[in-house]
Design a protein around this motif. Structure first.
Motif, mmCIF file in Angstrom:
data_model
loop_
_atom_site.group_PDB
_atom_site.id
_atom_site.type_symbol
_atom_site.label_atom_id
_atom_site.label_comp_id
_atom_site.label_asym_id
_atom_site.label_seq_id
_atom_site.Cartn_x
_atom_site.Cartn_y
_atom_site.Cartn_z
ATOM 1 N N SER A 279 101.527 53.612 21.207
ATOM 2 C CA SER A 279 102.131 53.327 19.891
ATOM 3 C C SER A 279 101.549 52.643 19.072
ATOM 4 C CB SER A 279 103.644 52.803 20.230
ATOM 5 O OG SER A 279 104.210 52.585 19.025
ATOM 6 N N GLN B 282 98.448 54.252 17.329
ATOM 7 C CA GLN B 282 98.781 55.506 16.340
ATOM 8 C C GLN B 282 99.256 54.787 14.978
ATOM 9 O OE1 GLN B 282 101.904 57.598 18.170
ATOM 10 N NE2 GLN B 282 100.764 58.587 19.692
ATOM 11 N N GLN B 283 99.447 53.494 14.823
ATOM 12 C CA GLN B 283 99.883 53.066 13.872
ATOM 13 C C GLN B 283 98.876 52.850 12.787
ATOM 14 O OE1 GLN B 283 101.809 49.204 14.641
ATOM 15 N NE2 GLN B 283 103.772 50.540 15.667
ATOM 16 N N CYS C 172 96.184 59.376 8.298
ATOM 17 C CA CYS C 172 97.131 58.445 8.475
ATOM 18 C C CYS C 172 98.453 59.226 7.633
ATOM 19 C CB CYS C 172 96.919 57.225 7.810
ATOM 20 S SG CYS C 172 98.122 55.810 7.788
ATOM 21 N N ARG D 26 101.339 56.842 10.577
ATOM 22 C CA ARG D 26 100.820 56.950 11.924
ATOM 23 C C ARG D 26 99.616 57.988 11.888
ATOM 24 N NH1 ARG D 26 103.787 55.042 16.606
ATOM 25 N NH2 ARG D 26 105.690 54.390 15.958
ATOM 26 N N THR E 248 97.932 60.893 12.693
ATOM 27 C CA THR E 248 98.471 62.276 13.170
ATOM 28 C C THR E 248 97.243 63.259 13.064
ATOM 29 O OG1 THR E 248 100.372 61.828 11.808
ATOM 30 C CG2 THR E 248 99.994 64.160 12.158
#
Length: 337
Positions: free
Chosen positions: A40, A43-44, A61, A65, A67
């Motif tokens: 997690s 992914q930030q 981004c 997140r 992506t």
């Protein structure tokens, strides 16, 4: 004494079993949780920072997140290149087909061009399929209302590629976060520049049958704020178009083309190659300064030539801070003679 030894053995075995149970429970509960937390955290991202500094290759981004970006398929010579880039050594022509570099460019589509007529026909069919009753058609003719066109833009994935068939489409680019809520924008000098650039296209804007005005915002904030920003950009461009056509206020639009404004969701940003292929068109980019317009034009030329793009991810942010203006020059029905 034998009983004591047996008891001690049983106690030791019981303790060992409980230790193994506790260890397995800890492994099941703690280790996966840490792995999930680590994933997690990875992914930030911060949309205010460049994507390449915080997201892995192949990601950008989106709303905090990292992506994955979709890798487009590659079209070969003679194949349609509206939805995918051409292979190495080829470029997308005005007829939206891949052709060798250096081959004479096909003429730009016009209202009588089969590709434009096909796009108009498909728009008309989509509109008629959207109508819900015979009474709707009797009351407002065969055409859709602005609200029905907005619903089509939101729900029909083919709509955006259809609009790319119209040759007079324009793109108006905005600085990050502009215009801000309840604040005047742009300043007088910037307004004069942008109105002058739009005035170059007055004939196409004035004679269009419909005028799609599609606002976008890069995914820098939460989706609600991004959508509100896209709508403010639409309103700003519509006012600039009014001034470019010599109108002092919206009430003077009169018998002009139907304006269809729609704010695209920011969680589906457009990738660079797809933007240059479908939306940038052949017109000079309209930005707040001439230097910014020239910078965008040079970058789009490099994309078409297949050259490396410096600051690629920054450019992808810029192209999603835009309002697309698409004049549709043809009616959906044949004129009676």
């Amino acid at each position: 004494m034998a009983i004591d030894r047996v008891s001690a053995t049983l106690i030791a075995l019981t303790a060992g079993v409980w230790a193994m149970v506790l260890f397995v429970a800890w492994a099941v509960v703690s280790v996966p949780t840490a792995a999930v937390d680590d994933a997690s955290d990875a992914q930030q991202c911060d949309p205010r920072r460049p994507d390449e500094e915080q997201c892995p290759d192949g990601h950008w981004c989106v709303h905090g997140r990292c992506t994955p970006r979709e890798e487009p398929q590659v079209a070969q010579r003679g194949e349609q290149c509206r939805d995918c880039p051409c292979d190495v050594g080829l470029q997308c022509g005005a007829d939206l087909r891949c052709r060798p570099r250096g081959e004479p460019e096909a003429p730009a589509p016009t209202c009588g061009d089969p590709a434009v007529e096909a796009a108009v026909s498909r728009l008309t069919q989509a509109c008629l399929q959207r109508r819900t009753s015979v009474q709707d058609r009797v009351e407002s003719g065969e055409g859709c209302s602005a609200d029905e066109w907005r619903a089509l833009l939101a729900n029909d994935d083919e709509m955006n590629s259809l609009l790319a068939a119209f040759p007079d489409r324009l793109a108006v680019y905005f600085p990050s976060g502009e215009p801000r809520a309840r604040q005047p924008w742009p300043d007088p000098a910037t307004r004069a520049h942008m109105v002058g650039e739009l005035a170059r296209h007055a004939k196409a804007l004035r004679e269009a049958k419909m005028l799609f005005v599609i606002g976008r915002s890069s995914p820098d904030g939460n989706p609600t704020d991004d959508h509100a920003l896209a709508l403010r950009r639409i309103n700003a461009v519509e006012r600039l178009i009014d001034q470019a056509l010599g109108r002092d206020k919206p009430s003077e639009r009169g018998e002009g083309p139907m304006l269809i404004g729609w704010g695209a969701p920011s969680d589906r940003p457009v990738a660079l190659e797809a933007f240059v292929r479908n939306y940038a068109g052949t017109q000079t980019p309209i930005a707040t300064t001439r230097e910014a317009s020239e910078h965008l034009a040079a970058a789009f030329a490099a994309v078409r030539a297949g050259e490396p793009i410096p600051n690629r991810r920054t450019l992808e942010r810029d192209i999603n801070r835009v309002v697309l203006v698409i004049p549709v020059p043809c009616a959906g029905t044949k004129e009676k003679r």
